[in-house]
Design a protein around this motif. Structure first.
Motif, PDB file in Angstrom:
ATOM      1  N   ALA A   5       1.029  -1.373   0.210  1.00 54.24           N
ATOM      2  CA  ALA A   5      -0.433  -0.016  -0.210  1.00 54.24           C
ATOM      3  C   ALA A   5       1.194   1.144   0.083  1.00 54.24           C
ATOM      4  N   ARG A   9       2.896   4.289  -6.891  1.00 56.29           N
ATOM      5  CA  ARG A   9       2.112   3.820  -8.566  1.00 56.29           C
ATOM      6  C   ARG A   9       3.091   4.508  -9.632  1.00 56.29           C
ATOM      7  N   ASN A  27      -5.547   0.921 -10.340  1.00 61.32           N
ATOM      8  CA  ASN A  27      -6.569   1.060 -10.071  1.00 61.32           C
ATOM      9  C   ASN A  27      -6.913   1.828  -9.085  1.00 61.32           C
ATOM     10  N   THR A  29      -8.258   4.538  -5.098  1.00 64.91           N
ATOM     11  CA  THR A  29      -8.973   4.419  -4.446  1.00 64.91           C
ATOM     12  C   THR A  29      -9.590   5.264  -4.337  1.00 64.91           C
ATOM     13  N   ASN A  30     -10.796   5.135  -3.094  1.00 68.01           N
ATOM     14  CA  ASN A  30     -11.183   6.269  -2.903  1.00 68.01           C
ATOM     15  C   ASN A  30     -10.519   7.384  -2.644  1.00 68.01           C
ATOM     16  N   THR A  32      -7.279   7.820  -3.010  1.00 70.03           N
ATOM     17  CA  THR A  32      -6.247   8.572  -4.539  1.00 70.03           C
ATOM     18  C   THR A  32      -7.032   8.926  -5.932  1.00 70.03           C
ATOM     19  N   THR A  55     -12.376  -0.152  -6.910  1.00 68.43           N
ATOM     20  CA  THR A  55     -11.509   0.395  -6.187  1.00 68.43           C
ATOM     21  C   THR A  55     -11.599   1.188  -5.594  1.00 68.43           C
ATOM     22  N   TYR A  56     -12.620   1.527  -6.190  1.00 66.80           N
ATOM     23  CA  TYR A  56     -13.004   3.214  -5.592  1.00 66.80           C
ATOM     24  C   TYR A  56     -14.877   3.570  -5.762  1.00 66.80           C
TER      25      TYR A  56
END
Length: 90
Positions: A5, A9, A27, A29-30, A32, A55-56
């Motif tokens: 994590a 990226r 992909n 996340t909320n 990012t 993932t978001y």
């Protein structure tokens, strides 16, 4: 938080072929999603094809005028506002 994590990226990669433009990204996340959406807008993305597990929340992306398509397979190309199923062109 796990070790993965914390990893950076990879940068988005744009590929153009004839009338088609593809932007290959990680992909988000909320957490990012704001930065991710800004990156999509920078590349003038109007259609996002989700080819991995969600993932978001897609609502904030759609609020920015970007259509989010959810696919269960990866055989799809996006050209401007038109989606073409790759299998139709084999």
């Amino acid at each position: 938080m796990g070790r993965l994590a914390n990893m950076n990226r990879p940068a988005a990669v744009e590929i153009a072929y004839e009338c088609m433009r593809f932007l290959i990204t990680h992909n988000p996340t909320n957490a990012t999603l704001n930065k991710f959406t800004e990156e999509l807008k920078k590349f003038e993305v109007n259609t996002l094809v989700r080819v991995c597990d969600a993932t978001y929340d897609k609502a904030p992306v759609e609020k920015e005028g970007i259509q989010v398509l959810v696919r269960v397979d990866t055989h799809i190309y996006v050209c401007a506002d038109t989606c073409v199923d790759f299998r139709e062109h084999q």
